[in-house]
Design an enzyme around this catalytic site. Sequence first.
Site, short mmCIF file in Angstrom:
data_model
loop_
_atom_site.label_atom_id
_atom_site.label_comp_id
_atom_site.label_asym_id
_atom_site.label_seq_id
_atom_site.Cartn_x
_atom_site.Cartn_y
_atom_site.Cartn_z
N LYS A 13 1.20 -0.97 -0.50
CA LYS A 13 0.20 -0.21 -0.30
C LYS A 13 0.22 1.54 -0.46
CE LYS A 13 -2.47 -0.89 3.76
NZ LYS A 13 -1.87 -1.72 4.73
N ARG A 88 -9.47 2.16 8.83
CA ARG A 88 -9.21 0.92 9.45
C ARG A 88 -10.28 0.18 10.02
NH1 ARG A 88 -3.55 1.01 8.93
NH2 ARG A 88 -2.30 -0.43 10.00
N ARG A 127 10.78 -6.90 5.72
CA ARG A 127 10.16 -5.31 5.49
C ARG A 127 11.14 -3.92 6.28
NH1 ARG A 127 3.71 -2.40 5.83
NH2 ARG A 127 4.04 -3.51 8.12
N ARG A 160 10.17 -1.85 11.53
CA ARG A 160 9.87 -1.18 12.39
C ARG A 160 9.61 -2.77 13.62
NH1 ARG A 160 4.09 0.08 8.85
NH2 ARG A 160 3.50 -1.00 10.86
N ARG A 172 -2.56 -8.11 14.38
CA ARG A 172 -2.31 -6.83 13.06
C ARG A 172 -3.52 -8.05 12.46
NH1 ARG A 172 2.99 -5.06 12.41
NH2 ARG A 172 2.30 -4.00 10.73
#
Length: 218
Positions: A13, A88, A127, A160, A172
């Site tokens: 995204k 969200r 990531r 992160r 999540r």
Amino acid sequence: MIIIMLGAQGTGKGTVAGILSKQNNWIQVSTGDIFRENISNGTELGIEANKYISKGALVPDEITISMVEKRLEELKNEKGIILDGFPRNLEQAKKLDEILANKGEKIDWVINLETPREEIIERMLNRRVCSKCKATYNLKLHPSKVPGICDECGGELVTRADDSDADAIKNRLEIYDTQTKPLVDFYKEKGIVIVEEISERINRFADDACKDFMQKIK
Ligand code: AMP
């Protein structure tokens, strides 16, 4: 032009939103980035938000919605805005419609990125984000040219905190399934979900994929 990016964590995204905003001079609004910036600056908002983010929970709606409302007001003269990470849940989506309707605006398009479930965790673990400009990389699918260094600005690439905590990842994903995924149908009913892209392609050929989006959007 107001565009919303939807899709699970790690699907690309942020990458797509970044490319589209650069190509079109639109503004990318990433609620996750705004929270992280506040956390690293030690603001009151950051301290509060971190209580939730560190556990992989959603920051409460009243905090998030007013933050986004304020940002949209600051950006009222911009020609294009891409919301990345907001809404969200249904409450946020309905509130966003209301905020925009009060300004005589509406969401133009929703770009939904789909990724096979088994890939998602691997994507989060691989990531890396630039500590300076927030550009996103993936160690396997979309690595930086020089390991650990951002191609865009030379900043240091970091993991992160919520991408390296197994419990936070699990939370999540659960929140995505139960609260965020239903938004796809919410927007499909409005007839504005125009793309469902396999994120594998986004990572390998992000620029081309974005050109396709633009063809469909225009
Ligand atoms: P992201 O960078 O979009 O993955 O967001 C990182 C974290 O910030 C999320 O796991 C949430 O804790 C928080 N967050 C980001 N956007 C929202 C939102 N729209 N509502 C509530 N919490 C959010």
